[in-house]
Design a protein around this motif. Structure first.
Motif, PDB file in Angstrom:
ATOM      1  N   VAL A  70       0.866  -1.184   0.000  1.00 28.60           N
ATOM      2  CA  VAL A  70       0.000   0.000   0.000  1.00 28.60           C
ATOM      3  C   VAL A  70       0.896   1.225   0.000  1.00 28.60           C
ATOM      4  O   VAL A  70       1.881   1.285   0.746  1.00 28.60           O
TER       5      VAL A  70
ATOM      6  N   THR B 119       0.404   5.096   0.831  1.00 27.61           N
ATOM      7  CA  THR B 119      -0.583   6.037   1.367  1.00 27.61           C
ATOM      8  C   THR B 119      -0.189   7.452   0.969  1.00 27.61           C
ATOM      9  O   THR B 119       0.992   7.823   1.027  1.00 27.61           O
TER      10      THR B 119
ATOM     11  N   ASP C 107      -1.499  11.086   2.015  1.00 25.81           N
ATOM     12  CA  ASP C 107      -2.369  11.926   2.829  1.00 25.81           C
ATOM     13  C   ASP C 107      -2.041  13.401   2.601  1.00 25.81           C
ATOM     14  O   ASP C 107      -0.960  13.735   2.100  1.00 25.81           O
TER      15      ASP C 107
ATOM     16  N   SER D 218      -2.406  10.672  -6.765  1.00 27.23           N
ATOM     17  CA  SER D 218      -2.708   9.270  -6.423  1.00 27.23           C
ATOM     18  C   SER D 218      -3.233   8.517  -7.642  1.00 27.23           C
ATOM     19  O   SER D 218      -2.847   7.368  -7.881  1.00 27.23           O
TER      20      SER D 218
ATOM     21  N   SER E 296     -10.582   7.836  -0.164  1.00 27.87           N
ATOM     22  CA  SER E 296     -11.334   7.686   1.089  1.00 27.87           C
ATOM     23  C   SER E 296     -12.218   8.894   1.370  1.00 27.87           C
ATOM     24  O   SER E 296     -13.281   8.766   1.980  1.00 27.87           O
TER      25      SER E 296
ATOM     26  N   ARG F  33      -7.666  -3.108  -0.292  1.00 26.94           N
ATOM     27  CA  ARG F  33      -6.295  -3.644  -0.356  1.00 26.94           C
ATOM     28  C   ARG F  33      -6.331  -4.989  -1.067  1.00 26.94           C
ATOM     29  O   ARG F  33      -6.622  -6.019  -0.474  1.00 26.94           O
TER      30      ARG F  33
ATOM     31  N   ALA G 116      -3.707   4.653  -1.572  1.00 24.41           N
ATOM     32  CA  ALA G 116      -4.819   5.099  -0.729  1.00 24.41           C
ATOM     33  C   ALA G 116      -4.673   6.581  -0.410  1.00 24.41           C
ATOM     34  O   ALA G 116      -3.654   7.000   0.150  1.00 24.41           O
ATOM     35  N   ASP G 117      -5.678   7.358  -0.778  1.00 24.41           N
ATOM     36  CA  ASP G 117      -5.614   8.819  -0.636  1.00 24.41           C
ATOM     37  C   ASP G 117      -6.580   9.289   0.448  1.00 24.41           C
ATOM     38  O   ASP G 117      -7.715   8.840   0.500  1.00 24.41           O
TER      39      ASP G 117
ATOM     40  N   MET H  82      -4.680   7.808   6.122  1.00 21.52           N
ATOM     41  CA  MET H  82      -4.329   6.524   5.499  1.00 21.52           C
ATOM     42  C   MET H  82      -3.066   5.942   6.130  1.00 21.52           C
ATOM     43  O   MET H  82      -3.006   4.755   6.455  1.00 21.52           O
ATOM     44  N   GLY H  83      -2.055   6.799   6.319  1.00 21.55           N
ATOM     45  CA  GLY H  83      -0.789   6.317   6.871  1.00 21.55           C
ATOM     46  C   GLY H  83      -0.795   6.181   8.386  1.00 21.55           C
ATOM     47  O   GLY H  83      -0.009   5.431   8.946  1.00 21.55           O
TER      48      GLY H  83
ATOM     49  N   ALA I 172       1.576   0.316   6.071  1.00 22.91           N
ATOM     50  CA  ALA I 172       1.955   0.551   4.668  1.00 22.91           C
ATOM     51  C   ALA I 172       3.457   0.762   4.572  1.00 22.91           C
ATOM     52  O   ALA I 172       4.036   1.504   5.369  1.00 22.91           O
TER      53      ALA I 172
ATOM     54  N   LYS J 206       4.800   5.762   2.637  1.00 19.26           N
ATOM     55  CA  LYS J 206       3.825   6.785   3.023  1.00 19.26           C
ATOM     56  C   LYS J 206       4.293   8.177   2.587  1.00 19.26           C
ATOM     57  O   LYS J 206       5.459   8.522   2.782  1.00 19.26           O
TER      58      LYS J 206
END
Ligand code: DC
Length: 227
Positions: free
Chosen positions: A7, A9, A11, A22, A36, A122, A129-130, A134-135, A142, A145
């Motif tokens: 993953v 992430t 953010d 992303s 998200s 996942r 993952a935005d 997330m992190g 993940a 990050k």
């Protein structure tokens, strides 16, 4: 099995470039993409549609659990978002919907209800993952990050351009005020506040072209993750 699916992430606050970066990175890697923020926006949209009271936390959590949300992707374009079968893409992207999402996102039972839904994204070969947490909360394990930032002025300008392109009319001053208010609410809430994970790489995207940010993010990934 899930734990070894990589993953990335990404953010950051509104207008930091998370969505654009992303989606491009996910397309280049051939990975899945989780927006998200759209999940929180959808809960706000469903509450408005049903005339549900946002102050009723149990009702908001029930909407977060049972609303059927489907993302229809097409390359690195913004995915269409179907809510209980209805295309709500434009409705969830307004500033009003963003403010409602930010208020609903401060409700712990809503965040909890959306956790399993986020984990379900996942899947092999990997996930970008935005979001805001997330992190820190959703994918703390993940391996890679990123936390994107940009000046508030530039973030407001980007949002202004995006909304204009969608034919929505907004004033630049109002937008800047809304962005600052939303950042403060997202960063100051008690649960899963907007903040970089301790192991995140910070990238300031002010005046940096999209392609340069994409390249920088891709260089952070171990060779084994690349297609
Ligand atoms: O990224 P966005 O602007 O679409 O997100 C809308 C709101 O949802 C944002 O103001 C805060 C909330 N949000 C959150 O609390 N946690 C996330 N992971 C993503 C978004």
């Amino acid at each position: 099995m899930r734990a070894i699916i990589p993953v990335l992430t990404i953010d950051g606050p509104s207008g930091s470039g998370k969505g654009t970066i992303s989606r491009i990175v996910a397309t280049r890697l051939g990975w899945h993409y989780l927006d998200s923020g759209a999940l929180y926006r959808v809960v706000g949209y469903a509450a408005g549609r049903d005339g549900a009271d946002v102050a009723d936390h149990a009702a908001m959590a029930a909407l977060a659990e049972r609303t059927v949300i489907r993302f229809v992707t097409s390359g690195d374009a913004e995915p269409r978002v179907l809510v209980d079968g209805v295309d709500a893409t434009d409705a969830i992207r307004t500033e009003t919907a963003g403010a409602a999402a930010s208020a609903i996102a401060a409700i712990p039972v809503v965040r909890n209800a959306l956790l399993a839904r986020q984990h379900a994204f996942r899947a092999p070969p990997g996930l970008v993952a935005d979001g805001r947490d997330m992190g820190t909360v959703v994918f703390p394990d993940a391996p890679c990050k990123v936390f994107l930032t940009a000046s508030a002025d530039q973030r407001a300008q980007r949002r202004y351009k995006q909304l204009k392109e969608k034919g929505l009319s907004v004033s630049m001053d109002d937008l800047l005020c809304e962005i600052l208010a939303r950042d403060a609410r997202d960063a100051e809430r008690a649960v899963a506040p907007l903040k970089p994970a301790s192991d995140a790489v910070l990238i300031d995207t002010t005046d940096v072209p999209v392609e340069r940010v994409v390249e920088r993010v891709l260089t952070l990934l171990p060779d084994s993750f690349r297609p």
